[in-house]
Write an enzyme that holds these catalytic residues in place. Structure first.
Site: not given
Length: 759
Positions: A17-18, A647, A698
């Site tokens: 949900e977050l 990474c 990102h």
């Protein structure tokens, strides 16, 4: 009576949900008030799940990262963000994700550096400090959460990252000594503890996992200084360590002027007797007896055999908890309605782990008869797993025993085979490529979901994925990239995709854990010996190569990353499982080469992640990890070019081992660190080719051409130009085409500009 508590609970929600609330907010589809309300609702649900505990963690919830929250609570916000208007929530997201300039360069914000949380797959935003850093308390959010928890009917135990660990994990943006800031930092911690005490908080958990590291005298003194300054704070302090053993820090940890000590009794069970003896008689000892990092059921009877004498000795001073925060495991096994019932019976997710904790406490406090039925069910599950004929495969074990040193060697050294590769591939200077994946669009995700549910035939699914592959190939050709990728539309996750096609793995429907921010992963469960029944990627890559005359990379996940990003069986050494994976993926490499694929990338993003926290144990891990990669990669001809990718991991201190992997090309993350990761090459002559990432995928920021050129100029100061590649720092699946295409175009244009200068 043994006290039960928890160090932290998964914050994302049982159905992520977050994640969805955050992403809706970032897209402008919901308001800040709606996001904050969703966060409050999730906290209430989490506390309700833990209401059976004597003490419940508060402050473990975060909208992005708990270490970033700590920086904001300490008033340590980068100037590039604090100068901007906006809410605390927006500024936190700006540090975490960056902010593109748009029409106003003054509002551009560089994202904070991100790296792995100790040896887990959770990522944190690195705190930035300097000689002039000033700390000021801004912790109203935590105080409000304490009030919320009390209103929810639980006894709150606030959780804070300790001051020494905070500085240990911080990065100095100048050449200053981080420890010199301790005297400025401690008054802010003291002020916060006093405010928590005024709220009636009895216990505060201060996380100091730094105590499981090799500490020099300065850092040991910092630990003593810190807790001497906090000793007479109003709440009682529980110092929590996890992820490793205390070793030579046992006396230091046991004799800190605090009320209690938590230790990881999964990683450090053999130290507990020494800790019990060293701990003063007025202090609580919290034992992390339930594994917070893995998903196997605990052997409750075996634990009780060990715990009962300790409970007799310590009495009320014994606390029970998971080994670390449950952030690293999924929420609820009961949501798994399609998992193989036998294997499901062997597992425990976060809620089930709290249930195991309750059974242990009830048995210690009231005798085993009080929990006879739960103990019997647990014993049955443990026996089922140990006796199952699905776990061990004699054929696989025989193959591992047959591994020879020659299997890990290329036919020729790099200096010879690179000539064959350059002649065969005919690439320009500064060749451009990407790391593998392209945007996973809504249409791709919907097609995959429909296919899984049986609402889209295999034939129609393949046709749709091939259409996406062609789209990726045509876009790359249009942009002018030199080595192409098929885009990976058919892949859900770089580990899960392969695990689904290997024997020895099982998968969850809802076994999500947070990797960073809204990024969640669903780690496969490696329960048995590993075997590859058939090729996994060959048809997709062959199709992509048929669409273009340019080379297309075959994309594979390496054995060490498959291991480190899975929930791994705990009944045999990890090295054994890794070599099984290496043999399976080696078969795929050879099949790709036989299909005419001459560039193959074997990602080892998680190589460093498995590195033990103590340096004395590094080499043993690196020996079998590097061997496993070499077994995977080195059966090919000289003309076949092997790439690997890493990474978001500091690797400077293991660069010799990375070089020993002997990949022809390594691609690495360097954009967030502004090429600082390449400093190691000032002193180490890296022998092969390298692609330093110039595009931070990102962040929504789009790199401009001049920025890429400047980054590559810095790289060329350390690596000969003829051995440099230009690429993003990671895969592009989480981005959108509207960001990816202009970013890659700028990258390609920068490469062309650099080639003109070389010419």
């Amino acid at each position: 009576m043994a006290t039960t508590h928890n160090l932290g609970f998964p914050r994302i929600g049982g159905k992520r949900e977050l994640k969805f609330a955050e992403e809706a907010y970032w897209k402008g589809e919901s308001s800040a008030d709606e996001l904050l309300a969703r966060g409050a609702e999730l906290r209430r649900q989490n506390w309700q799940h833990q209401s059976g505990l004597d003490l419940v963690p508060v402050g473990d919830f975060s909208f992005y990262d708990h270490l970033l929250d700590t920086s904001f609570r300490l008033g340590n916000v980068p100037a590039r963000v604090s100068r901007l208007d906006g809410s605390r929530l927006d500024n936190m997201f700006r540090v975490a994700r960056g902010r593109s300039a748009g029409d106003d360069d003054a509002n551009a914000v560089r994202a904070g550096e991100m790296t792995k949380w100790f040896d887990t797959n959770y990522h944190y935003i690195v705190p930035e400090v300097a000689a002039d850093t000033v700390f000021t308390l801004d912790a109203d959010d935590l105080l409000d959460q304490v009030a919320e928890a009390k209103a929810a009917g639980v006894t709150p135990k606030p959780v804070l990252v300790g001051p020494v660990t905070y500085l240990w994990l911080a990065k100095a943006t100048d050449d200053s000594d981080r420890l010199a800031l301790l005297d400025r930092l401690l008054p802010v911690y003291r002020e916060l503890l006093d405010q928590l005490g005024q709220q009636g908080v009895e216990w505060v958990q201060l996380d100091e996992p730094v105590l499981v590291f090799d500490l020099d005298d300065a850092w040991k003194q910092a630990v003593q200084t810190a807790f001497a300054a906090l000793a007479d704070a109003a709440p009682k302090l529980l110092v929590a360590t996890y992820f490793g053993k205390l070793r030579d820090n046992i006396d230091l940890a046991c004799n800190l002027p605090v009320a209690g000590l938590h230790v990881d009794a999964i990683k450090g069970r053999d130290e507990v007797d020494a800790i019990v003896k060293a701990l003063p008689g007025d202090k609580v000892l919290s034992l992390g007896v339930i594994d917070g990092r893995n998903i196997w059921k605990a052997d409750l009877a075996g634990l009780l055999d060990w715990l009962e004498p300790i409970a007799d000795q310590l009495g009320d001073r014994l606390w029970l908890a998971p080994s670390c925060s449950l952030l690293h495991v999924p929420v609820d096994l009961n949501s798994e309605t399609k998992m193989d019932p036998e294997i499901k019976s062997w597992l425990a997710f976060a809620l089930q782990k709290l249930g195991e904790l309750e059974v242990l406490a009830r048995a210690l406090n009231g005798g085993r008869d009080a929990v006879a039925q739960p103990l019997a069910r647990n014993a049955e599950a443990i026996a089922s797993r140990r006796g199952s004929d699905r776990v061990d495969d004699p054929e696989v074990k025989k193959a591992v025993r047959a591994i020879t040193p020659e299997m890990g060697k290329r036919k020729s050294p790099y200096a010879e085979r690179t000539k064959a590769q350059r002649q065969h591939l005919n690439l320009p200077a500064y060749p451009t490529t990407t790391i593998g994946s392209f945007p996973q669009t809504k249409e791709i995700r919907q097609a995959r979901l429909k296919h899984r549910k049986g609402n889209l035939s295999r034939e129609d699914y393949v046709a749709q994925m091939k259409a996406e592959i062609e789209r990726s190939i045509r876009e790359q050709e249009k942009l002018g990239l030199d080595v192409l990728v098929h885009g990976e539309p058919e892949r859900n996750d770089m580990v899960e995709y392969f695990g689904e096609q290997l024997e020895g793995y099982v998968f969850s429907q809802h076994g999500w854990v947070q990797s960073f921010g809204s990024r969640c992963v669903k780690p496969p469960i490696l329960y048995g010996d590993i075997k590859r029944p058939e090729p996994m990627t060959v048809d997709w890559i062959k199709y992509a190569q048929s669409l273009t005359d340019k080379p297309v990379k075959g994309m594979l996940t390496g054995p060490v990353t498959m291991l480190n990003w899975s929930f791994v069986r705990d009944d045999q050494p990890r090295a054994e499982s890794c070599k099984q994976l290496a043999l399976a993926i080696r078969q795929e490499v050879l099949d790709l080469e036989a299909a005419g694929v001459n560039v193959i990338q074997i990602d080892e993003a998680a190589l460093r992640e498995g590195l033990p926290l103590r340096r004395s144990q590094w080499q043993a891990y690196l020996d079998w990890a590097v061997e496993s990669f070499r077994i995977t990669a080195n059966g090919v001809r000289d003309e076949t070019q092997i790439h690997t990718h890493m990474c978001y991991s500091e690797f400077n201190d293991i660069i010799e081992s990375i070089a020993h992997m002997d990949a022809d090309v390594i691609t690495i993350e360097t954009s967030r660190s502004n090429m600082e990761l390449l400093d190691v090459f000032d002193d180490f002559a890296y022998p092969n080719e390298i692609g330093p990432g110039v595009y931070d995928i990102h962040s929504p920021n789009i790199p401009v051409q001049d920025q890429v050129i400047e980054l590559m100029r810095k790289a060329a100061e350390r690596i000969p130009r003829e051995r440099l590649w230009i690429n993003p720092d990671c895969g592009l699946k989480t981005r959108q085409w509207a960001e990816v295409s202009p970013a890659l175009q700028n990258m390609v244009d920068a490469a062309r500009s650099l080639r003109d200068k070389v010419a």
